[in-house]
Design a protein around this motif. Structure first.
Motif, PDB file in Angstrom:
ATOM      1  N   GLU A  76     -27.780 -39.800  13.385  1.00  0.00           N
ATOM      2  CA  GLU A  76     -27.843 -40.479  12.090  1.00  0.00           C
ATOM      3  C   GLU A  76     -29.296 -40.812  11.811  1.00  0.00           C
ATOM      4  O   GLU A  76     -30.031 -41.228  12.701  1.00  0.00           O
ATOM      5  N   GLN A  77     -29.737 -40.611  10.576  1.00  0.00           N
ATOM      6  CA  GLN A  77     -31.122 -40.901  10.207  1.00  0.00           C
ATOM      7  C   GLN A  77     -31.234 -42.339   9.737  1.00  0.00           C
ATOM      8  O   GLN A  77     -30.516 -42.775   8.837  1.00  0.00           O
ATOM      9  N   VAL A  78     -32.129 -43.106  10.351  1.00  0.00           N
ATOM     10  CA  VAL A  78     -32.342 -44.499   9.967  1.00  0.00           C
ATOM     11  C   VAL A  78     -33.839 -44.755   9.880  1.00  0.00           C
ATOM     12  O   VAL A  78     -34.651 -44.030  10.464  1.00  0.00           O
ATOM     13  N   PHE A  79     -34.193 -45.806   9.141  1.00  0.00           N
ATOM     14  CA  PHE A  79     -35.587 -46.212   8.994  1.00  0.00           C
ATOM     15  C   PHE A  79     -35.724 -47.650   9.457  1.00  0.00           C
ATOM     16  O   PHE A  79     -34.955 -48.527   9.043  1.00  0.00           O
ATOM     17  N   LEU A  80     -36.687 -47.886  10.337  1.00  0.00           N
ATOM     18  CA  LEU A  80     -36.964 -49.240  10.809  1.00  0.00           C
ATOM     19  C   LEU A  80     -38.422 -49.573  10.530  1.00  0.00           C
ATOM     20  O   LEU A  80     -39.319 -48.777  10.825  1.00  0.00           O
ATOM     21  N   GLU A  81     -38.628 -50.762   9.964  1.00  0.00           N
ATOM     22  CA  GLU A  81     -39.980 -51.294   9.864  1.00  0.00           C
ATOM     23  C   GLU A  81     -40.252 -52.091  11.125  1.00  0.00           C
ATOM     24  O   GLU A  81     -39.462 -52.953  11.516  1.00  0.00           O
ATOM     25  N   VAL A  82     -41.367 -51.806  11.778  1.00  0.00           N
ATOM     26  CA  VAL A  82     -41.741 -52.491  13.013  1.00  0.00           C
ATOM     27  C   VAL A  82     -42.899 -53.425  12.705  1.00  0.00           C
ATOM     28  O   VAL A  82     -43.956 -52.986  12.234  1.00  0.00           O
ATOM     29  N   ALA A  83     -42.692 -54.711  12.960  1.00  0.00           N
ATOM     30  CA  ALA A  83     -43.734 -55.703  12.693  1.00  0.00           C
ATOM     31  C   ALA A  83     -44.947 -55.449  13.577  1.00  0.00           C
ATOM     32  O   ALA A  83     -44.859 -54.850  14.654  1.00  0.00           O
ATOM     33  N   ALA A  84     -46.095 -55.924  13.114  1.00  0.00           N
ATOM     34  CA  ALA A  84     -47.344 -55.685  13.832  1.00  0.00           C
ATOM     35  C   ALA A  84     -47.363 -56.360  15.197  1.00  0.00           C
ATOM     36  O   ALA A  84     -47.947 -55.834  16.144  1.00  0.00           O
ATOM     37  N   GLU A  85     -46.727 -57.500  15.318  1.00  0.00           N
ATOM     38  CA  GLU A  85     -46.746 -58.252  16.574  1.00  0.00           C
ATOM     39  C   GLU A  85     -45.353 -58.293  17.194  1.00  0.00           C
ATOM     40  O   GLU A  85     -44.342 -58.416  16.489  1.00  0.00           O
ATOM     41  N   LYS A  86     -45.294 -58.209  18.492  1.00  0.00           N
ATOM     42  CA  LYS A  86     -44.036 -58.334  19.203  1.00  0.00           C
ATOM     43  C   LYS A  86     -43.607 -59.800  19.268  1.00  0.00           C
ATOM     44  O   LYS A  86     -44.393 -60.711  18.989  1.00  0.00           O
ATOM     45  N   VAL A 107     -38.069 -55.911  14.261  1.00  0.00           N
ATOM     46  CA  VAL A 107     -37.797 -54.829  13.322  1.00  0.00           C
ATOM     47  C   VAL A 107     -36.874 -55.287  12.200  1.00  0.00           C
ATOM     48  O   VAL A 107     -36.186 -56.311  12.316  1.00  0.00           O
ATOM     49  N   ARG A 108     -36.867 -54.507  11.132  1.00  0.00           N
ATOM     50  CA  ARG A 108     -35.854 -54.652  10.079  1.00  0.00           C
ATOM     51  C   ARG A 108     -35.578 -53.272   9.509  1.00  0.00           C
ATOM     52  O   ARG A 108     -36.454 -52.403   9.474  1.00  0.00           O
ATOM     53  N   GLU A 109     -34.346 -53.069   9.088  1.00  0.00           N
ATOM     54  CA  GLU A 109     -33.952 -51.776   8.537  1.00  0.00           C
ATOM     55  C   GLU A 109     -34.441 -51.658   7.104  1.00  0.00           C
ATOM     56  O   GLU A 109     -34.442 -52.629   6.336  1.00  0.00           O
ATOM     57  N   VAL A 110     -34.873 -50.446   6.745  1.00  0.00           N
ATOM     58  CA  VAL A 110     -35.371 -50.153   5.404  1.00  0.00           C
ATOM     59  C   VAL A 110     -34.504 -49.041   4.817  1.00  0.00           C
ATOM     60  O   VAL A 110     -34.118 -48.101   5.521  1.00  0.00           O
ATOM     61  N   HIS A 111     -34.200 -49.159   3.526  1.00  0.00           N
ATOM     62  CA  HIS A 111     -33.356 -48.171   2.861  1.00  0.00           C
ATOM     63  C   HIS A 111     -34.119 -47.527   1.709  1.00  0.00           C
ATOM     64  O   HIS A 111     -34.871 -48.199   0.993  1.00  0.00           O
ATOM     65  N   TYR A 112     -33.922 -46.210   1.537  1.00  0.00           N
ATOM     66  CA  TYR A 112     -34.563 -45.447   0.474  1.00  0.00           C
ATOM     67  C   TYR A 112     -33.489 -44.701  -0.323  1.00  0.00           C
ATOM     68  O   TYR A 112     -32.414 -44.384   0.210  1.00  0.00           O
ATOM     69  N   GLU A 164     -50.387 -53.060  19.031  1.00  0.00           N
ATOM     70  CA  GLU A 164     -50.438 -54.429  18.509  1.00  0.00           C
ATOM     71  C   GLU A 164     -51.366 -54.496  17.298  1.00  0.00           C
ATOM     72  O   GLU A 164     -52.446 -53.904  17.280  1.00  0.00           O
ATOM     73  N   GLY A 165     -50.921 -55.216  16.283  1.00  0.00           N
ATOM     74  CA  GLY A 165     -51.709 -55.368  15.074  1.00  0.00           C
ATOM     75  C   GLY A 165     -51.465 -54.303  14.032  1.00  0.00           C
ATOM     76  O   GLY A 165     -52.089 -54.324  12.968  1.00  0.00           O
ATOM     77  N   VAL A 166     -50.552 -53.366  14.306  1.00  0.00           N
ATOM     78  CA  VAL A 166     -50.254 -52.290  13.357  1.00  0.00           C
ATOM     79  C   VAL A 166     -48.775 -52.344  12.981  1.00  0.00           C
ATOM     80  O   VAL A 166     -47.902 -52.311  13.848  1.00  0.00           O
ATOM     81  N   ARG A 167     -48.521 -52.449  11.683  1.00  0.00           N
ATOM     82  CA  ARG A 167     -47.157 -52.418  11.155  1.00  0.00           C
ATOM     83  C   ARG A 167     -46.802 -50.983  10.819  1.00  0.00           C
ATOM     84  O   ARG A 167     -47.590 -50.269  10.210  1.00  0.00           O
ATOM     85  N   ASN A 168     -45.601 -50.558  11.201  1.00  0.00           N
ATOM     86  CA  ASN A 168     -45.161 -49.184  10.942  1.00  0.00           C
ATOM     87  C   ASN A 168     -43.767 -49.164  10.333  1.00  0.00           C
ATOM     88  O   ASN A 168     -42.942 -50.028  10.632  1.00  0.00           O
ATOM     89  N   VAL A 169     -43.531 -48.163   9.507  1.00  0.00           N
ATOM     90  CA  VAL A 169     -42.176 -47.829   9.095  1.00  0.00           C
ATOM     91  C   VAL A 169     -41.862 -46.475   9.741  1.00  0.00           C
ATOM     92  O   VAL A 169     -42.594 -45.496   9.534  1.00  0.00           O
ATOM     93  N   LEU A 170     -40.794 -46.439  10.525  1.00  0.00           N
ATOM     94  CA  LEU A 170     -40.462 -45.262  11.306  1.00  0.00           C
ATOM     95  C   LEU A 170     -39.190 -44.606  10.808  1.00  0.00           C
ATOM     96  O   LEU A 170     -38.227 -45.288  10.462  1.00  0.00           O
ATOM     97  N   ARG A 171     -39.212 -43.295  10.752  1.00  0.00           N
ATOM     98  CA  ARG A 171     -37.972 -42.546  10.553  1.00  0.00           C
ATOM     99  C   ARG A 171     -37.460 -42.164  11.932  1.00  0.00           C
ATOM    100  O   ARG A 171     -38.178 -41.550  12.725  1.00  0.00           O
ATOM    101  N   LEU A 172     -36.210 -42.540  12.212  1.00  0.00           N
ATOM    102  CA  LEU A 172     -35.648 -42.378  13.544  1.00  0.00           C
ATOM    103  C   LEU A 172     -34.375 -41.548  13.506  1.00  0.00           C
ATOM    104  O   LEU A 172     -33.660 -41.533  12.502  1.00  0.00           O
ATOM    105  N   LYS A 173     -34.116 -40.894  14.622  1.00  0.00           N
ATOM    106  CA  LYS A 173     -32.812 -40.290  14.859  1.00  0.00           C
ATOM    107  C   LYS A 173     -32.033 -41.242  15.755  1.00  0.00           C
ATOM    108  O   LYS A 173     -32.515 -41.625  16.819  1.00  0.00           O
ATOM    109  N   ARG A 174     -30.845 -41.620  15.316  1.00  0.00           N
ATOM    110  CA  ARG A 174     -30.031 -42.545  16.110  1.00  0.00           C
ATOM    111  C   ARG A 174     -28.785 -41.815  16.614  1.00  0.00           C
ATOM    112  O   ARG A 174     -28.000 -41.275  15.838  1.00  0.00           O
TER     113      ARG A 174
END
Length: 264
Positions: free
Chosen positions: A170-180, A196-201, A227-237
């Motif tokens: 399943e294709q999902v998108f997660l935004e990963v915060a810059a700091e753990k 993290v939080r899920e993002v929808h498009y 650390e210090g970098v925020r990312n939005v990732l496309r993932l295979k789940r």
């Protein structure tokens, strides 16, 4: 700040290929059929036409550089990709019985600090289009032999892909915060986990909604957090059928980074 969000329309909702190969070989290995497409193939040994071992296709551990071993993936859409090096190398392949034709390979253009690794990539990109035949040895693990026009042979060990083991993803998108943040698991009380939080498009690749932030106690294969970098990732789940104790029912694999921002 930098962002790759502009590629979303073309890449966000790209579907999986559904075509199948006619060269699948049935074998009771991990209860799956073994084929070019069902496994990742990692180079174990390269031989010349006189069956002498060739060393130039693998780079051992050197100073601060890790060992580098070629890994091939034959996708059902007839794409051949090479990873585990520096750049991503990709081309197309066709098979007819045991004959194989591989197109000219293209690579991404990321510069690598390791000059030997760059030279290895160039040799790999030049070598693969000279492949002429393939054969899978149904051992445990499975082994692939690629034979080339000059009589040399690559022997590669197979590892089942996630699709082979778990089925369609399943294709999902997660935004990963810059700091753990502190992990929320009794066995990980002193560790720090991704937030993290899920993002929808929508179908045009435009962001439509975001979920609530939560602590991600698991791991994402192929993703290294900075650390210090925020990312939005496309993932295979992938969903497991048999879930080990204290483990997640899902396996997450990094597909691509669609947005990235330096926040400090």
């Amino acid at each position: 700040m930098w962002s790759t969000a502009g590629v979303m329309s073309a890449l966000v909702l790209s579907g999986c290929a559904h075509s199948s190969s006619d060269n699948s070989q049935q074998h009771d290995h991990r209860a799956v059929a073994v084929s070019l497409q069902s496994h990742h193939w990692q180079l174990q040994r390269a031989l010349d036409a006189q069956q002498q071992v060739l060393q130039q296709w693998q780079l051992p551990v050197r100073d601060t550089h890790p060992a580098r071993t070629i890994r091939l993936k034959f996708s059902p859409d007839q794409t051949l990709s090479v990873d585990r090096l520096c750049n991503h190398i990709q081309g197309h392949y066709q098979t007819k019985a045991q004959a194989i034709h591989i197109s000219r390979m293209v690579t991404t253009m990321m510069a690598c600090s390791d000059a030997e690794l760059m030279r290895l990539e160039q040799r790999v990109a030049q070598k693969l289009p000279t492949a002429k035949s393939w054969d899978i040895k149904l051992d445990t693990p499975a082994m692939l032999e690629l034979k080339f026009e000059d009589g040399s042979v690559w022997q590669l060990q197979g590892t089942p892909t996630h699709e082979t083991l778990y089925g369609k993803s399943e294709q999902v998108f997660l935004e990963v915060a810059a700091e753990k943040a502190a992990c929320q698991h009794p066995l990980m009380s002193d560790a720090r986990c991704l937030k993290v939080r899920e993002v929808h498009y929508n179908s045009q690749g435009i962001k439509t909604s975001e979920g609530d932030w939560s602590i991600f106690n698991g791991s994402i294969e192929g993703y290294q957090h900075q650390e210090g970098v925020r990312n939005v990732l496309r993932l295979k789940r992938y969903e497991r059928t048999h879930v080990p104790a204290d483990a997640s029912r899902y396996i997450y694999v990094h597909d691509m980074t669609v947005e990235s921002e330096q926040v400090r």
